[in-house]
Design a protein around this motif. Structure first.
Motif, PDB file in Angstrom:
ATOM      1  N   THR A 129       0.641  -1.302   0.087  1.00 36.38           N
ATOM      2  CA  THR A 129      -0.002  -0.101   0.069  1.00 36.38           C
ATOM      3  C   THR A 129       0.980   1.267  -0.132  1.00 36.38           C
ATOM      4  O   THR A 129       2.040   1.193   0.427  1.00 36.38           O
ATOM      5  N   PRO A 130       0.318   2.306  -0.559  1.00 38.32           N
ATOM      6  CA  PRO A 130       1.029   3.629  -0.284  1.00 38.32           C
ATOM      7  C   PRO A 130       1.629   4.117   1.100  1.00 38.32           C
ATOM      8  O   PRO A 130       2.911   4.505   1.225  1.00 38.32           O
ATOM      9  N   ARG A 131       0.955   3.892   2.143  1.00 37.81           N
ATOM     10  CA  ARG A 131       1.255   3.741   3.525  1.00 37.81           C
ATOM     11  C   ARG A 131       2.446   2.792   3.753  1.00 37.81           C
ATOM     12  O   ARG A 131       3.447   3.223   4.620  1.00 37.81           O
ATOM     13  N   THR A 215       4.236   5.522  10.735  1.00 35.63           N
ATOM     14  CA  THR A 215       4.120   7.036  10.444  1.00 35.63           C
ATOM     15  C   THR A 215       2.832   7.526  10.975  1.00 35.63           C
ATOM     16  O   THR A 215       1.896   6.768  11.356  1.00 35.63           O
ATOM     17  N   VAL A 216       2.937   8.782  11.315  1.00 32.85           N
ATOM     18  CA  VAL A 216       1.645   9.260  11.860  1.00 32.85           C
ATOM     19  C   VAL A 216       1.220  10.708  10.984  1.00 32.85           C
ATOM     20  O   VAL A 216       2.158  11.697  10.573  1.00 32.85           O
ATOM     21  N   ASP A 217       0.052  10.616  10.382  1.00 37.37           N
ATOM     22  CA  ASP A 217      -0.517  11.667   9.699  1.00 37.37           C
ATOM     23  C   ASP A 217      -0.605  13.158  10.291  1.00 37.37           C
ATOM     24  O   ASP A 217      -0.880  13.053  11.469  1.00 37.37           O
ATOM     25  N   LEU A 218      -0.323  13.920   9.896  1.00 44.32           N
ATOM     26  CA  LEU A 218      -0.257  15.298  10.240  1.00 44.32           C
ATOM     27  C   LEU A 218      -1.467  16.040   9.187  1.00 44.32           C
ATOM     28  O   LEU A 218      -1.365  16.430   8.201  1.00 44.32           O
ATOM     29  N   PRO A 219      -2.437  16.619  10.156  1.00 41.21           N
ATOM     30  CA  PRO A 219      -3.549  17.358   9.365  1.00 41.21           C
ATOM     31  C   PRO A 219      -2.962  18.857   9.012  1.00 41.21           C
ATOM     32  O   PRO A 219      -2.216  19.331   9.434  1.00 41.21           O
ATOM     33  N   GLY A 220      -3.878  19.465   8.106  1.00 39.84           N
ATOM     34  CA  GLY A 220      -3.603  20.598   7.788  1.00 39.84           C
ATOM     35  C   GLY A 220      -2.886  21.173   6.459  1.00 39.84           C
ATOM     36  O   GLY A 220      -2.239  20.153   5.993  1.00 39.84           O
ATOM     37  N   ARG A 221      -3.171  22.267   6.023  1.00 38.65           N
ATOM     38  CA  ARG A 221      -2.469  22.748   4.854  1.00 38.65           C
ATOM     39  C   ARG A 221      -1.039  23.347   4.966  1.00 38.65           C
ATOM     40  O   ARG A 221      -0.060  23.279   4.299  1.00 38.65           O
ATOM     41  N   ARG A 222      -1.020  23.614   6.226  1.00 39.38           N
ATOM     42  CA  ARG A 222       0.404  24.255   6.761  1.00 39.38           C
ATOM     43  C   ARG A 222       0.963  23.229   7.524  1.00 39.38           C
ATOM     44  O   ARG A 222       0.223  22.815   8.330  1.00 39.38           O
ATOM     45  N   ARG A 232       1.337  15.134  18.815  1.00 40.14           N
ATOM     46  CA  ARG A 232       0.517  14.363  17.957  1.00 40.14           C
ATOM     47  C   ARG A 232       1.143  13.144  17.763  1.00 40.14           C
ATOM     48  O   ARG A 232       0.445  11.945  17.649  1.00 40.14           O
ATOM     49  N   MET A 233       2.331  13.055  17.683  1.00 40.75           N
ATOM     50  CA  MET A 233       3.274  11.817  17.273  1.00 40.75           C
ATOM     51  C   MET A 233       3.398  11.016  18.472  1.00 40.75           C
ATOM     52  O   MET A 233       3.569   9.629  18.417  1.00 40.75           O
ATOM     53  N   GLU A 234       3.395  11.454  19.755  1.00 41.30           N
ATOM     54  CA  GLU A 234       3.815  10.882  20.852  1.00 41.30           C
ATOM     55  C   GLU A 234       3.428   9.556  21.017  1.00 41.30           C
ATOM     56  O   GLU A 234       3.912   8.367  21.370  1.00 41.30           O
ATOM     57  N   ALA A 235       1.998   9.400  21.138  1.00 39.08           N
ATOM     58  CA  ALA A 235       1.303   8.283  21.586  1.00 39.08           C
ATOM     59  C   ALA A 235       1.441   7.146  20.618  1.00 39.08           C
ATOM     60  O   ALA A 235       1.784   6.044  20.957  1.00 39.08           O
ATOM     61  N   TYR A 269       3.257  13.597   7.047  1.00 41.82           N
ATOM     62  CA  TYR A 269       3.379  12.855   8.147  1.00 41.82           C
ATOM     63  C   TYR A 269       4.831  12.661   8.572  1.00 41.82           C
ATOM     64  O   TYR A 269       5.723  13.288   8.168  1.00 41.82           O
ATOM     65  N   GLY A 270       4.891  12.446   9.930  1.00 42.92           N
ATOM     66  CA  GLY A 270       6.160  12.139  10.612  1.00 42.92           C
ATOM     67  C   GLY A 270       6.499  10.615  10.643  1.00 42.92           C
ATOM     68  O   GLY A 270       5.510   9.732  10.551  1.00 42.92           O
TER      69      GLY A 270
END
Length: 276
Positions: A129-131, A215-222, A232-235, A269-270
Motif C-alpha cells: 500500500t502507499p502507506r 508513520t503518523v499523519d499530520l493534518p492541515g495545509r500548513r 500528535r506523534m507521541e502516543a 506525516y512524521g
C-alpha cells in the motif's frame, strides 16, 4: 527519495523524473544532394528519428545522478547483469493543449502527468500500500524523451523503480521486482538516531542502528509547529516502540517530523523510529 531527506529525495527523485544528455541520439544528419542534367541541386530532407520506445521489464544501470534527471532515454542492459533500475510502466504523454498548442516534454504539466502516473502505479507493482511504502527506500523515477526526440514524434514516459541504498547510492536490483515490496532489505533504516549529526537514511540491508516502524499523519495545509507535531506523534510512536520492544516497560523511540522542504514536497506525516 538523493542523503536527502525522505521527501527531499522524492522531490529530487521526482523530485522525481529524468534531464539527461545521454539520450542516445544520432548526430545531426547532413542533407544529401546529387547533381542533375539541368545543373539543379535538389535537397533530400531526412526526417528526424524519434528513437525506440521503452518497454516494461527493461533494466537499466543508472547512477544516482541519472536517476534524479527527467528527460532523455538511457539504454537498457540485460537484467541478468548488474542494474539499479527496472521499468514497470510505460505511458503516453498528453502534450496537446486546448488552445491548439503542443506542450514541451519538459514542461511542468508533462512532468506532472508522468510523476502522478508513476507514483500511483509503484505500490501496485511492489504489492504494497502507499502507506506501507512510506517505510521503504523504494522510489519511483520517470523519464521522458528529449525535446529533439519529441519533435520527431516521441511521446512516451517511462516509470522506473529504484531503491536508495545510502546517500547518493542506489541498490542493485534482482532480475524481477514485481511483488518485491515486502523484502526486509529495502525497508527504511538509519545510521543513527534522527536529529543527530550522524543520521542518514539507508536501506535495512546495509549497516544501520535505527529503523522506521510507523508513520503518523499530520493534518492541515500548513506545516504545524514542532510542539504540535510532537504532541500528535507521541502516543503513536510510544505504542509502536512498545510493540517492538522485548520489555514493554523498558523501551526508547525517536520522533521525526517533516522539514519545510519535505512538507512542501508533499510529505504530510512524521516517522517513528526505534533502535534496531
Amino acid at each position: 527519495m538523493r542523503r536527502l531527506p525522505l521527501l527531499a529525495l522524492v522531490a529530487a527523485l521526482a523530485l522525481g523524473g529524468c534531464t539527461s544528455p545521454s539520450d542516445g541520439e544520432p548526430p545531426a544528419t547532413t542533407p544529401s544532394t546529387s547533381a542533375t542534367p539541368t545543373g539543379t541541386v535538389p535537397t533530400e530532407t531526412v526526417p528526424p528519428d524519434p528513437g525506440p520506445d521503452p518497454r516494461v521489464g527493461e533494466c537499466h544501470a543508472l547512477s544516482f545522478g541519472q536517476a534524479v534527471a527527467v528527460v532523455g532515454r538511457t539504454a537498457p542492459v540485460p537484467c541478468r547483469r548488474r542494474h539499479t533500475a527496472q521499468t514497470y510502466f510505460v505511458g503516453r504523454l498528453d502534450l496537446e493543449t486546448g488552445a491548439g498548442f503542443t506542450r514541451r516534454v519538459d514542461s511542468r504539466a508533462a512532468q506532472r502527468q508522468a510523476r502522478q502516473a508513476c507514483t500511483t502505479r509503484l505500490p501496485q507493482h511492489l504489492a504494497r500500500t502507499p502507506r506501507e511504502l512510506r517505510l521503504s527506500m523504494a522510489r519511483a523515477v520517470w523519464f521522458t524523451p528529449s525535446p529533439r526526440r519529441a519533435e520527431a514524434g516521441a511521446d512516451w514516459f517511462r516509470c522506473d523503480l529504484v531503491v536508495v541504498a545510502a546517500p547518493e547510492r542506489l541498490l542493485r536490483l534482482p532480475r524481477r521486482t514485481r511483488g518485491w515490496g515486502d523484502t526486509p532489505a529495502i525497508a527504511m533504516c538509519a545510521t543513527a538516531a534522527p536529529g543527530t549529526p550522524q543520521f542518514a537514511r539507508v536501506a535495512c540491508g546495509g549497516g544501520h542502528s535505527w529503523r522506521a516502524v510507523t508513520t503518523v499523519d499530520l493534518p492541515g495545509r500548513r506545516l504545524p509547529r514542532q510542539a504540535a507535531i510532537a504532541a500528535r506523534m507521541e502516543a503513536s510512536c510510544r505504542d509502536a516502540a512498545r510493540a517492538q520492544a522485548d520489555d514493554p516497560l523498558d523501551f526508547v523511540w525517536s520522533q521525526e517530523s517533516p522539514t519545510r522542504e519535505q512538507w512542501d514536497a508533499g510529505q504530510r506525516y512524521g516517522i517513528c523510529w526505534v533502535p534496531a
